[in-house]
Design an enzyme around this catalytic site. Structure first.
Site, PDB file in Angstrom:
ATOM      1  N   THR A  47      18.226 -39.581   2.798  1.00 40.59           N
ATOM      2  CA  THR A  47      18.541 -38.912   1.535  1.00 40.59           C
ATOM      3  C   THR A  47      19.921 -38.271   1.587  1.00 40.59           C
ATOM      4  O   THR A  47      20.659 -38.280   0.596  1.00 40.59           O
ATOM      5  CB  THR A  47      17.465 -37.850   1.224  1.00 40.59           C
ATOM      6  OG1 THR A  47      16.193 -38.494   1.102  1.00 40.59           O
ATOM      7  CG2 THR A  47      17.774 -37.122  -0.073  1.00 40.59           C
TER       8      THR A  47
ATOM      9  N   THR B 262      11.003 -44.045  -7.413  1.00 35.50           N
ATOM     10  CA  THR B 262      11.875 -42.873  -7.277  1.00 35.50           C
ATOM     11  C   THR B 262      13.356 -43.191  -7.452  1.00 35.50           C
ATOM     12  O   THR B 262      14.159 -42.279  -7.617  1.00 35.50           O
ATOM     13  CB  THR B 262      11.688 -42.227  -5.893  1.00 35.50           C
ATOM     14  OG1 THR B 262      12.045 -43.177  -4.874  1.00 35.50           O
ATOM     15  CG2 THR B 262      10.239 -41.794  -5.699  1.00 35.50           C
TER      16      THR B 262
ATOM     17  N   GLU C  81       0.821  -1.206   0.000  1.00 34.34           N
ATOM     18  CA  GLU C  81       0.000   0.000   0.000  1.00 34.34           C
ATOM     19  C   GLU C  81       0.862   1.266   0.000  1.00 34.34           C
ATOM     20  O   GLU C  81       0.540   2.245  -0.680  1.00 34.34           O
ATOM     21  CB  GLU C  81      -0.923   0.016   1.225  1.00 34.34           C
ATOM     22  CG  GLU C  81      -1.887  -1.159   1.290  1.00 34.34           C
ATOM     23  CD  GLU C  81      -1.343  -2.332   2.084  1.00 34.34           C
ATOM     24  OE1 GLU C  81      -2.120  -2.950   2.827  1.00 34.34           O
ATOM     25  OE2 GLU C  81      -0.132  -2.625   1.973  1.00 34.34           O
TER      26      GLU C  81
ATOM     27  N   SER D  62      17.176 -38.592  13.250  1.00 40.16           N
ATOM     28  CA  SER D  62      16.871 -39.030  14.617  1.00 40.16           C
ATOM     29  C   SER D  62      18.103 -39.438  15.409  1.00 40.16           C
ATOM     30  O   SER D  62      18.134 -39.324  16.635  1.00 40.16           O
ATOM     31  CB  SER D  62      15.863 -40.183  14.586  1.00 40.16           C
ATOM     32  OG  SER D  62      16.382 -41.284  13.865  1.00 40.16           O
TER      33      SER D  62
ATOM     34  N   CYS E  77      -2.371  -3.555   7.196  1.00 43.72           N
ATOM     35  CA  CYS E  77      -1.944  -3.723   8.587  1.00 43.72           C
ATOM     36  C   CYS E  77      -2.305  -2.498   9.418  1.00 43.72           C
ATOM     37  O   CYS E  77      -2.347  -1.374   8.925  1.00 43.72           O
ATOM     38  CB  CYS E  77      -0.441  -4.003   8.660  1.00 43.72           C
ATOM     39  SG  CYS E  77       0.599  -2.651   8.113  1.00 43.72           S
TER      40      CYS E  77
ATOM     41  N   ASP F 146      22.097 -39.656  -1.319  1.00 44.05           N
ATOM     42  CA  ASP F 146      22.230 -38.726  -2.444  1.00 44.05           C
ATOM     43  C   ASP F 146      23.196 -37.573  -2.182  1.00 44.05           C
ATOM     44  O   ASP F 146      23.646 -36.919  -3.124  1.00 44.05           O
ATOM     45  CB  ASP F 146      20.865 -38.136  -2.811  1.00 44.05           C
ATOM     46  CG  ASP F 146      19.907 -39.172  -3.372  1.00 44.05           C
ATOM     47  OD1 ASP F 146      20.369 -40.293  -3.688  1.00 44.05           O
ATOM     48  OD2 ASP F 146      18.713 -38.870  -3.485  1.00 44.05           O
TER      49      ASP F 146
ATOM     50  N   LEU G 134      10.298 -40.622   5.226  1.00 43.65           N
ATOM     51  CA  LEU G 134       9.912 -39.315   5.758  1.00 43.65           C
ATOM     52  C   LEU G 134       8.634 -38.820   5.091  1.00 43.65           C
ATOM     53  O   LEU G 134       7.751 -38.276   5.757  1.00 43.65           O
ATOM     54  CB  LEU G 134      11.041 -38.298   5.568  1.00 43.65           C
ATOM     55  CG  LEU G 134      10.767 -36.888   6.138  1.00 43.65           C
ATOM     56  CD1 LEU G 134      10.368 -36.937   7.608  1.00 43.65           C
ATOM     57  CD2 LEU G 134      11.990 -35.986   5.941  1.00 43.65           C
TER      58      LEU G 134
ATOM     59  N   GLU H  65      11.900 -32.647   0.160  1.00 46.34           N
ATOM     60  CA  GLU H  65      12.499 -33.476  -0.882  1.00 46.34           C
ATOM     61  C   GLU H  65      13.205 -34.618  -0.167  1.00 46.34           C
ATOM     62  O   GLU H  65      14.375 -34.504   0.200  1.00 46.34           O
ATOM     63  CB  GLU H  65      13.465 -32.660  -1.738  1.00 46.34           C
ATOM     64  CG  GLU H  65      12.788 -31.493  -2.451  1.00 46.34           C
ATOM     65  CD  GLU H  65      13.702 -30.796  -3.438  1.00 46.34           C
ATOM     66  OE1 GLU H  65      14.653 -31.439  -3.925  1.00 46.34           O
ATOM     67  OE2 GLU H  65      13.471 -29.617  -3.718  1.00 46.34           O
TER      68      GLU H  65
END
Length: 363
Positions: free
Chosen positions: A199, A164, A55, A225, A78, A203, A300, A295
């Site tokens: 991952t 995958t 604004e 974990s 706001c 990867d 997970l 990703e």
């Protein structure tokens, strides 16, 4: 209630808001246009947290022509002092005659108060024009304010038979270059990118925005974990703020070393040796994270869905088959009755290069 011209001008305001798609976090994306005699005399959008709101930018663009004009804004202005002064005060001072809002601000510091103050100043106020589009644009901000959790998207690249990676872990590249670039656009708009330790170990991803231009790298989140992440993992090497959620306190020396890599260890055990995902999401909301792009591997992905924490799926399907023995997309408990299947609503299906991109929301 709203004219055809109202829709045109609000559509323009929403397009302006989209220009802040990758830069406004943790603030919402907001656009504003000032209209007088059916002509746009001022326009603006919120470009970055700490800078002027939409604004204010639109009023500065309009100057004296804002007097008696209509302001179309994608979010309730706001009414509180945050990083910047209240936009309501500026609209009143500029003698705006009418304000059309797409939606009410979900922030409890603002919600409804901006509208009331404008009306008390004699300004005509209407709300609800293209509300669905405005909500979609700020799904993460709304989620954080109303549900105390970020909006969570799971991004998955898979073969047409839903695999995958090969059983030996090979997964590069299942989809084509165009799909990978599109995935980086989703990274760029996210506040944080999340992956799991599996991952990281298989990867070794960077978890950065690379294929599109951006002035900001999202935060990184690793769910680990056992606090097993190696200090030389690529995800830790570029200095981007990283949060590692774990279920055990681990070695103090390793924590100190992670701290030197700008990685903050957060310990949230769930009593079963895993990370308490609910507490993790609540903490991310407290850290002003609006949108999380996940990703990760099937475990997970499945844990987030099973906990009711996933809001949206973005799946890229490549035009080839890998076979039943390859790795699946989502590990969920076996169902004994189709009554318990996870319902989704498909939002969009389109070709991205030679791949299919499907976007679906959990119901």
């Amino acid at each position: 209630m709203f004219s055809a011209a109202d829709y045109v001008f609000m559509s323009h305001a929403l397009r302006l808001a989209e220009q802040g798609l990758c830069s406004t976090t943790p603030n919402p994306r907001v656009g504003c246009v000032i209209v007088r005699d059916e002509q746009i005399v001022g326009s603006g959008w919120h470009e970055k947290a700490g800078q002027s709101h939409a604004e204010i930018n639109a009023l500065a663009d309009a100057g004296a022509l804002a007097h008696g004009a209509t302001a179309y804004v994608t979010l309730e202005p706001c009414s509180h002092h945050g990083r910047t002064p209240p936009c309501v005060d500026a609209l009143i001072a500029a003698s705006i005659a009418r304000v059309v809002m797409a939606m009410e601000d979900p922030n409890p510091l603002v919600s409804g108060r901006g509208r009331t103050l404008l009306q008390q100043a004699g300004i005509s106020v209407q709300m609800g024009l293209m509300q669905t589009e405005a909500l979609t644009l700020n799904a993460g901000f709304v989620s954080r304010m109303t549900r105390k959790k970020p909006w969570v998207r799971l991004k998955i690249a898979a073969s047409l038979d839903g695999k995958t990676a090969l059983n030996n872990g090979a997964s590069q590249w299942i989809t084509g270059e165009a799909a990978r670039q599109d995935g980086h656009r989703w990274r760029a708009r996210s506040c944080a990118l999340m992956t799991g330790i599996g991952t990281v170990e298989s990867d070794n991803p960077q978890l950065t925005v690379r294929h599109v231009e951006t002035d900001r790298q999202p935060k990184k989140i690793v769910v680990d974990s056992r606090l097993a992440i190696p200090l030389n993992a690529r995800v830790l090497q570029d200095g981007t703020e990283t949060f590692i959620f774990t279920a055990q306190f681990g070695d103090p020396e390793k924590k100190a070393a992670l701290d030197q890599l700008n990685a903050r260890v957060m310990v949230f055990p769930n009593g079963s040796g895993a990370v308490d995902l609910q507490e993790m999401m609540a903490t991310l909301a407290d850290l002003e994270v609006n949108e999380v792009l996940v990703e990760a591997g099937s475990r997970l992905n499945g844990a987030l869905i099973d906990a009711g924490l996933a809001d949206e799926l973005i799946i890229y399907l490549a035009p080839h088959l890998i076979g039943d023995n390859a790795c699946g997309m989502i590990a969920l408990p076996e169902l004994t009755d189709l009554e318990y299947k996870k319902p989704l609503k498909i939002q969009d299906v389109r070709m991205i290069g030679q791949d299919i991109r499907l976007i679906a929301k959990f119901l």
